[in-house]
Design a protein around this motif. Structure first.
Motif, PDB file in Angstrom:
ATOM      1  N   LEU A  40      -9.568 -18.119  33.404  1.00  0.00           N
ATOM      2  CA  LEU A  40      -9.478 -19.647  32.802  1.00  0.00           C
ATOM      3  C   LEU A  40     -10.741 -20.097  32.018  1.00  0.00           C
ATOM      4  O   LEU A  40     -10.508 -20.586  30.856  1.00  0.00           O
ATOM      5  N   VAL A  74      -2.317 -21.779  36.870  1.00  0.00           N
ATOM      6  CA  VAL A  74      -2.411 -20.460  37.769  1.00  0.00           C
ATOM      7  C   VAL A  74      -1.281 -20.334  38.317  1.00  0.00           C
ATOM      8  O   VAL A  74      -1.174 -19.374  39.233  1.00  0.00           O
ATOM      9  N   ALA A 130      -7.235 -21.218  41.630  1.00  0.00           N
ATOM     10  CA  ALA A 130      -7.990 -20.766  40.364  1.00  0.00           C
ATOM     11  C   ALA A 130      -9.251 -20.098  40.589  1.00  0.00           C
ATOM     12  O   ALA A 130      -9.547 -19.242  39.386  1.00  0.00           O
ATOM     13  N   VAL A 178      -4.431 -27.349  36.174  1.00  0.00           N
ATOM     14  CA  VAL A 178      -4.927 -26.227  36.910  1.00  0.00           C
ATOM     15  C   VAL A 178      -3.961 -25.448  37.494  1.00  0.00           C
ATOM     16  O   VAL A 178      -3.444 -24.253  37.486  1.00  0.00           O
TER      17      VAL A 178
END
Length: 105
Positions: A26, A100, A19, A96
């Protein structure tokens, strides 16, 4: 091989590392209207009536974040997702990881 009722352990460190590589992308999605200031992303906190950016910041190198007006803070991208989306750390890690492109088991 894990049994169907058992879940694999989430690789929080790996998910957070992946991330961090795309953190600006993001944050632009999660905190619209925010902007970069040096190594920090500054935005309004969507969890409260935050009128102007400045007190809610995310370190783009480490993923550490804080709302200096409320004292809410965390040490990584997963904890930020858990805070923003009002979910558990495990659910946030999966969210998350999906965002990703990391396999989470």
């Amino acid at each position: 091989m894990p049994q169907p009722h058992q879940r694999q352990r989430l690789d929080f460190q790996g998910i957070n590392a992946a991330a961090l590589a795309v953190l600006p992308v993001l944050l632009a999605r999660w905190l619209p209207g925010g902007h970069r200031e040096g190594h920090e992303f500054v935005a309004r906190n969507p969890r409260r009536a935050d009128r102007s950016p400045g007190s809610f910041k995310v370190n783009l190198r480490t993923g550490q974040w804080a709302d200096f007006a409320t004292g809410d803070a965390g040490g990584d991208v997963v904890s930020l997702a858990a805070y923003l989306f009002k979910m558990t750390q495990a659910d946030a890690a999966r969210r998350v990881a999906d965002a990703v492109g990391v396999d989470h088991g």
